[in-house]
Write an enzyme that holds these catalytic residues in place. Structure first.
Site, PDB file in Angstrom:
ATOM      1  N   ARG A 177      39.627 -23.214  71.486  1.00  0.00           N
ATOM      2  CA  ARG A 177      39.411 -22.541  70.517  1.00  0.00           C
ATOM      3  C   ARG A 177      39.947 -21.263  70.423  1.00  0.00           C
ATOM      4  NH1 ARG A 177      34.476 -18.221  70.770  1.00  0.00           N
ATOM      5  NH2 ARG A 177      34.807 -17.667  68.642  1.00  0.00           N
ATOM      6  N   HIS A 198      37.456 -13.447  64.055  1.00  0.00           N
ATOM      7  CA  HIS A 198      37.332 -12.889  65.464  1.00  0.00           C
ATOM      8  C   HIS A 198      37.501 -11.394  65.337  1.00  0.00           C
ATOM      9  CE1 HIS A 198      36.357 -14.193  69.947  1.00  0.00           C
ATOM     10  NE2 HIS A 198      36.527 -12.842  69.657  1.00  0.00           N
ATOM     11  N   GLU A 239      30.423 -13.625  66.697  1.00  0.00           N
ATOM     12  CA  GLU A 239      29.579 -12.536  67.157  1.00  0.00           C
ATOM     13  C   GLU A 239      29.310 -11.619  66.046  1.00  0.00           C
ATOM     14  OE1 GLU A 239      30.881 -11.294  71.064  1.00  0.00           O
ATOM     15  OE2 GLU A 239      30.425 -13.300  71.868  1.00  0.00           O
ATOM     16  N   ASN A 284      27.597 -18.108  72.290  1.00  0.00           N
ATOM     17  CA  ASN A 284      28.473 -17.133  73.380  1.00  0.00           C
ATOM     18  C   ASN A 284      27.475 -16.714  74.408  1.00  0.00           C
ATOM     19  OD1 ASN A 284      30.411 -17.920  71.705  1.00  0.00           O
ATOM     20  ND2 ASN A 284      31.198 -15.738  71.116  1.00  0.00           N
ATOM     21  N   TYR A 290      26.630 -14.733  77.910  1.00  0.00           N
ATOM     22  CA  TYR A 290      27.240 -14.132  79.145  1.00  0.00           C
ATOM     23  C   TYR A 290      26.401 -13.480  80.074  1.00  0.00           C
ATOM     24  CZ  TYR A 290      31.825 -14.022  77.011  1.00  0.00           C
ATOM     25  OH  TYR A 290      33.056 -14.307  76.270  1.00  0.00           O
ATOM     26  N   GLU A 350      31.595 -19.558  74.232  1.00  0.00           N
ATOM     27  CA  GLU A 350      32.537 -18.698  75.133  1.00  0.00           C
ATOM     28  C   GLU A 350      31.444 -18.523  76.205  1.00  0.00           C
ATOM     29  OE1 GLU A 350      33.289 -14.800  73.792  1.00  0.00           O
ATOM     30  OE2 GLU A 350      34.413 -15.313  71.984  1.00  0.00           O
TER      31      GLU A 350
HETATM   32  C1  FCB Z   1      33.118 -11.672  73.632  1.00  0.00           C
HETATM   33  C2  FCB Z   1      34.218 -11.710  72.658  1.00  0.00           C
HETATM   34  C3  FCB Z   1      35.717 -12.110  73.519  1.00  0.00           C
HETATM   35  C4  FCB Z   1      35.552 -11.488  74.650  1.00  0.00           C
HETATM   36  C5  FCB Z   1      34.305 -11.638  75.405  1.00  0.00           C
HETATM   37  C6  FCB Z   1      34.398 -11.040  76.727  1.00  0.00           C
HETATM   38  O1  FCB Z   1      31.885 -10.912  73.135  1.00  0.00           O
HETATM   39  O2  FCB Z   1      33.943 -12.781  71.546  1.00  0.00           O
HETATM   40  O3  FCB Z   1      36.439 -11.836  72.622  1.00  0.00           O
HETATM   41  O4  FCB Z   1      35.946 -10.215  74.505  1.00  0.00           O
HETATM   42  O5  FCB Z   1      33.224 -11.248  74.936  1.00  0.00           O
END
Ligand code: FCB
Length: 457
Positions: A77, A121, A166, A295, A297, A361
């Site tokens: 990607r 992006h 995002e 995405n 985290y 992500e």
């Molecule tokens: C996300 C972004 C990516 C990267 C990660 C850590 O928010 O999409 O570009 O910076 O965080």
């Protein structure tokens, strides 16, 4: 856990984004983006750096494709830099810019790696920001036009498309907190940028489908697992607000064709939305997609507190506090909660039971140390990766329609407001020499993809 616990169709990939890796910002007709200007603003980037050179990927794409082939991934990607295609955000497409991405896609295909391209992006042409950026409705139309040009030109080599990455970050970090480009602090008005981004997604969809009849199209949202710090009404309300602004404000229009009224009311933006977010806009935004990219985290735990003094990424809810639960954190300070990955998949699935989901992500920053022998042992990142792959398996065992997982990131890169001070790569980049070296985490992934059982849990 082993690869064969997942279906053979499950997509294993790595991810990057144009401004974070490409460099070559003034070559071959590329125009300026909002990140070129923002990164030059004193104090905007933690280490004072820019993406001018970054990973020099623009000149090293062939090598980077080889690195991926050695990793053994199925998919890559990456994102297309809008100002390489239209220097000022309008007009004819720059053939040299298109040729770079065609060449990349062809190299990937030749090595058995499927390209997944993100159209936006975050690198908006600066010329469009000067006309108001995402606060202007016209930018949505410009995005659809750009998307048509790119997919007309590249649809024969790329069939997987992601419209936006995002949009919460583009709107609320860019136009409310001001910590991302274009660095504006417009308070709750930032919500209008979110609507124009989503409208751009909606207007681009029919263009992409026209240009690429077999397209697999989606959007990538950054979703957070949400918890209230206690059962008190005030803390529950704090959690509702952050879930609302971060998750539902994007999921609801895309999946259900409406904005959550409670969030419009928190924002005090109801009147603008009722006058400007027409039913036709919402019909475009909620047109069928083929998958939702998520995405993931971390998790947020919230309580009611006191408003800070800095411009908030959650305008209208400034008094909400993010609680440190004591869980382990990555170098970003983000708490590690692999089970939150299952939470966000459940959240998306409940709104669209038939829709395939992809983790587009997931990854972690750790301070890396290069050993005397040149190797980079990153046990924290390897463990984060292993735990989140295990969470993907757990999600599938619960029957969630998860179709793939993309590690953020293929290689260390320009981490936005943090510059080069945060490394997310499973492949190390030496910024002086541009040498790429797979870390322990990359070796874990390669062994896993080769079929080795992971027995560390
Ligand atoms: C996300 C972004 C990516 C990267 C990660 C850590 O928010 O999409 O570009 O910076 O965080």
């Amino acid at each position: 856990m082993k690869r064969s616990d997942f279906p053979t169709s499950f997509v294993w990939g790595t991810a990057t984004a144009s401004y974070q890796i490409e460099g070559a910002v003034a070559e071959d007709g590329r125009g300026e983006s909002i990140w070129d200007t923002f990164s030059r603003r004193p104090g905007a980037i933690a280490d004072g750096q820019t993406g001018d050179i970054a990973d020099d990927h623009y000149h090293r794409a062939a090598e980077d494709v080889s690195v991926m082939a050695d990793l053994g991934v199925d998919a890559y990607r990456f994102s297309i830099a809008w100002p390489r295609i239209q220097a000022n955000g309008t007009g004819a497409a720059n053939h040299t810019g298109l040729a770079f991405y065609r060449d990349l896609a062809e190299r990937l295909l030749a090595r058995g790696i499927t390209p997944w391209a993100t159209l936006y992006h975050w690198d908006l042409p600066q010329a469009l920001e000067e006309r108001g950026g995402w606060l202007e409705r016209d930018t949505a139309y410009r995005f659809a036009e750009y998307s048509a040009k790119v997919t007309d030109a590249l649809g024969d080599v790329i069939s997987n498309w992601i419209t936006l990455n995002e949009p919460w970050c583009s709107s609320f970090l860019g136009y409310a907190a001001g910590v991302h480009a274009p660095g504006r602090q417009e308070g709750t008005v930032a919500a209008r940028a979110a609507h124009h981004l989503l409208l751009g997604h909606g207007l681009a969809l029919p263009e992409i489908r026209r240009a690429v009849p077999d397209a697999n199209v989606g959007i990538s949202l950054n979703l957070y697992s949400i918890r209230a710090a206690s059962e008190s009404p005030a803390d529950l309300d704090a959690a509702r607000r952050i879930d609302g602004l971060g998750n539902r404000f994007f999921l609801d229009p895309v999946l259900r064709g409406s904005y959550p009224e409670d969030v419009l009311s928190d924002l005090g933006e109801g009147a603008w939305f009722h006058d400007n977010a027409a039913p036709a806009d919402l019909a475009s935004i909620s047109a069928p997609i083929d998958f939702l990219g998520i995405n993931y985290y971390s998790r947020h735990t919230l309580r009611a507190g006191a408003a800070g003094t800095e411009a908030s990424a959650y305008p209208g809810s400034e008094f909400v506090e993010f609680v440190d639960t004591g869980a382990d954190k990555t170098q970003m300070g983000w708490e590690i909660h692999p089970d939150g990955l299952v939470d966000v998949l459940e959240m998306a699935h409940s709104g669209a039971p038939e829709l395939p989901l992809y983790i587009t992500e997931n990854g972690s920053a750790y301070e890396d140390v290069v050993g005397d022998d040149g190797t980079i042992d990153d046990p924290g990142r390897a463990e984060y990766l292993r735990q989140h792959v295990a969470a993907c398996l757990e999600a599938r065992q619960r029957g969630l329609p998860l179709g793939g997982y993309f590690v953020w990131s293929l290689m260390d890169n320009f981490e936005w407001a943090w510059g080069y001070s945060r490394r997310f790569g499973i492949v190390h980049v030496d910024y002086d020499t541009q040498v790429r070296t797979p870390k322990t985490s990359a070796r874990w992934l390669t062994a896993f993809l080769a079929g080795n059982a992971d027995t560390s849990a």
